[in-house]
Design a protein around this motif. Sequence first.
Motif, mmCIF file in Angstrom:
data_model
loop_
_atom_site.group_PDB
_atom_site.id
_atom_site.type_symbol
_atom_site.label_atom_id
_atom_site.label_comp_id
_atom_site.label_asym_id
_atom_site.label_seq_id
_atom_site.Cartn_x
_atom_site.Cartn_y
_atom_site.Cartn_z
ATOM 1 N N GLY A 1 0.794 -1.237 0.000
ATOM 2 C CA GLY A 1 0.000 0.000 0.000
ATOM 3 C C GLY A 1 0.822 1.282 0.000
ATOM 4 N N TYR A 2 2.160 1.178 -0.007
ATOM 5 C CA TYR A 2 3.005 2.377 -0.021
ATOM 6 C C TYR A 2 3.627 2.563 -1.396
ATOM 7 N N VAL A 3 3.585 3.786 -1.902
ATOM 8 C CA VAL A 3 4.173 4.065 -3.217
ATOM 9 C C VAL A 3 5.675 3.838 -3.158
ATOM 10 N N MET A 4 6.177 3.026 -4.053
ATOM 11 C CA MET A 4 7.623 2.821 -4.156
ATOM 12 C C MET A 4 8.183 3.645 -5.300
ATOM 13 N N ILE A 5 7.520 3.553 -6.466
ATOM 14 C CA ILE A 5 7.965 4.343 -7.603
ATOM 15 C C ILE A 5 6.763 4.746 -8.459
ATOM 16 N N THR A 6 6.915 5.884 -9.108
ATOM 17 C CA THR A 6 6.001 6.229 -10.193
ATOM 18 C C THR A 6 6.885 6.618 -11.371
ATOM 19 N N ILE B 1 14.074 11.199 -9.526
ATOM 20 C CA ILE B 1 14.603 12.020 -8.421
ATOM 21 C C ILE B 1 15.268 11.108 -7.385
ATOM 22 N N TYR B 2 14.512 10.109 -6.967
ATOM 23 C CA TYR B 2 15.009 9.160 -5.966
ATOM 24 C C TYR B 2 16.273 8.452 -6.466
ATOM 25 N N HIS B 3 16.224 7.944 -7.693
ATOM 26 C CA HIS B 3 17.361 7.148 -8.180
ATOM 27 C C HIS B 3 18.593 8.004 -8.467
ATOM 28 N N ASP B 4 18.382 9.225 -8.936
ATOM 29 C CA ASP B 4 19.526 10.136 -9.110
ATOM 30 C C ASP B 4 20.219 10.368 -7.770
ATOM 31 N N GLY C 1 14.575 -4.042 -6.206
ATOM 32 C CA GLY C 1 14.236 -5.008 -7.243
ATOM 33 C C GLY C 1 13.578 -4.375 -8.448
ATOM 34 N N ASP C 2 13.171 -3.110 -8.341
ATOM 35 C CA ASP C 2 12.552 -2.421 -9.477
ATOM 36 C C ASP C 2 13.571 -2.048 -10.547
ATOM 37 N N GLY C 3 14.855 -2.086 -10.216
ATOM 38 C CA GLY C 3 15.882 -1.878 -11.231
ATOM 39 C C GLY C 3 16.386 -0.444 -11.381
ATOM 40 N N VAL D 1 21.472 1.082 0.307
ATOM 41 C CA VAL D 1 20.319 0.415 0.917
ATOM 42 C C VAL D 1 19.059 1.116 0.417
ATOM 43 N N ASP D 2 18.461 0.496 -0.582
ATOM 44 C CA ASP D 2 17.281 1.062 -1.237
ATOM 45 C C ASP D 2 16.070 0.276 -0.721
ATOM 46 N N SER D 3 15.803 0.447 0.557
ATOM 47 C CA SER D 3 14.839 -0.435 1.223
ATOM 48 C C SER D 3 13.438 0.157 1.260
ATOM 49 N N THR D 4 12.496 -0.668 1.706
ATOM 50 C CA THR D 4 11.167 -0.157 2.054
ATOM 51 C C THR D 4 11.286 0.472 3.442
ATOM 52 N N ASP D 5 10.176 0.777 4.069
ATOM 53 C CA ASP D 5 10.198 1.429 5.380
ATOM 54 C C ASP D 5 10.583 0.429 6.478
ATOM 55 N N PRO D 6 10.896 0.951 7.698
ATOM 56 C CA PRO D 6 11.359 0.030 8.746
ATOM 57 C C PRO D 6 10.264 -0.799 9.412
ATOM 58 N N ASN E 1 21.788 5.233 2.293
ATOM 59 C CA ASN E 1 20.493 4.565 2.485
ATOM 60 C C ASN E 1 19.335 5.536 2.315
ATOM 61 N N GLN E 2 18.149 4.979 2.036
ATOM 62 C CA GLN E 2 16.958 5.827 2.036
ATOM 63 C C GLN E 2 16.631 6.037 3.502
ATOM 64 N N HIS E 3 16.368 7.275 3.889
ATOM 65 C CA HIS E 3 16.415 7.655 5.298
ATOM 66 C C HIS E 3 15.083 8.199 5.819
ATOM 67 N N THR F 1 5.673 11.951 -4.507
ATOM 68 C CA THR F 1 4.731 10.882 -4.129
ATOM 69 C C THR F 1 5.073 10.188 -2.802
ATOM 70 N N TYR F 2 6.118 10.625 -2.112
ATOM 71 C CA TYR F 2 6.409 10.058 -0.790
ATOM 72 C C TYR F 2 5.840 10.992 0.277
ATOM 73 N N ALA F 3 5.586 10.429 1.456
ATOM 74 C CA ALA F 3 4.919 11.171 2.529
ATOM 75 C C ALA F 3 5.532 12.556 2.752
ATOM 76 N N HIS G 1 8.922 15.427 1.197
ATOM 77 C CA HIS G 1 10.272 15.783 1.635
ATOM 78 C C HIS G 1 10.947 14.506 2.123
ATOM 79 N N TRP G 2 11.939 14.037 1.382
ATOM 80 C CA TRP G 2 12.543 12.746 1.711
ATOM 81 C C TRP G 2 14.037 12.893 1.970
ATOM 82 N N LEU G 3 14.551 12.020 2.826
ATOM 83 C CA LEU G 3 15.968 12.113 3.187
ATOM 84 C C LEU G 3 16.753 10.861 2.786
HETATM 85 N N1 AG3 Z 1 12.320 2.567 -1.996
HETATM 86 C C1 AG3 Z 1 11.371 2.926 -0.994
HETATM 87 C C2 AG3 Z 1 11.576 4.248 -0.384
HETATM 88 C C3 AG3 Z 1 10.664 4.464 0.776
HETATM 89 C C4 AG3 Z 1 9.259 4.645 0.385
HETATM 90 N N2 AG3 Z 1 8.455 4.803 1.549
HETATM 91 C C5 AG3 Z 1 7.213 5.274 1.535
HETATM 92 N N3 AG3 Z 1 6.678 5.634 0.422
HETATM 93 N N4 AG3 Z 1 6.592 5.380 2.670
HETATM 94 C C6 AG3 Z 1 11.932 2.864 -3.312
HETATM 95 C C7 AG3 Z 1 12.488 1.890 -4.258
HETATM 96 C C8 AG3 Z 1 13.010 2.552 -5.469
HETATM 97 N N5 AG3 Z 1 14.025 1.802 -6.071
#
Ligand code: AG3
Length: 289
Positions: A49-54, A60-63, A85-87, A154-159, A187-189, A224-226, A229-231
């Motif tokens: 249910g959380y947006v990972m990519i659009t 922006i995120y990958h750069d 895993g999205d590449g 570390v390109d992870s989902t949330d904790p 890491n995504q922070h 598209t992230y909460a 403003h992302w760190l």
């Molecule tokens: N990685 C997830 C970043 C965190 C997203 N969290 C959220 N939307 N609450 C994105 C993967 C891109 N390769």
Amino acid sequence: MDLWFTENHSDSVRFSIRVDKQLYSEQIEYQRIDVFQSLEFGRLLALDGYVMITQKDEFIYHDMIVHVPMAVKKDIKNVLVIGAGDGGTVRELCRYSTIEHIDLVEIDKKVVEVCEEYFPEMTVSMHDPRLDIHFTDGLRFVRRKQGEYDLIIVDSTDPFGPGEGLFTMEFYGNCYKALKEHGVLVNQHESPFYVNDAKAMCRAHERIKSVFPVCAVYQAHIPTYASGHWLFGFASKGLDPIKDLDEQHWNSLGIKTRYYNTELHKGCFALPSYVKEMLETGEVLDVRR
Ligand code: AG3
């Protein structure tokens, strides 16, 4: 017909994107995977249910997760990527001819398969000969590595859920051990804005700080992230994210980017005062009643 994808950005804030149709949905062992066709953002991938990519804002995120460390340390040859895993992260890394080998550790094989089908522009480098994909838990993978990598991303989902272990002391300690002498961890922070995200951000920072001598946080605007403003976290055994930036060298590579540039690199480590304060004290302002 009115069809909307809605994500809860906090218990009392919602963010909605109008969608045309749902292209894919499956609940598998680790998580729920959804792909939507949206009007404003193109295709959208959500995990649990959380947006990972659009398609519209993934650049922006990958750069930011790739080019910031790559511009600081120019002799990066061996890279470990956890999650992703999205590449998208691999696609940006593969633009550097100096990189010799990438280990990508993704817990969920299905994410890779789904993205290959629905996000071909993200997965263009998933068959690069320098890439080895390991379908396993990142925490377990990094445990048995020592002094191998120049860069760990570390390109992870949330904790919480499958990404939880990637925010632990044990994991950061093992990353330190897995890095070479001048290695860098990025890491995504999380986000500093909503209380629960901000707490996760402070906790992660505290832990990374207790393991790495150099530890900095930088920011980007990801619509598209909460809160938008992302760190990101930059940690190293000695390299400084700004003093060791070699602008001339990076610009001479001719890598064309839509978000990152070396001017922005110097600016993105300048954080708003409330974020700096939270990172220093670990205290999060909560006005909720
Ligand atoms: N990685 C997830 C970043 C965190 C997203 N969290 C959220 N939307 N609450 C994105 C993967 C891109 N390769």
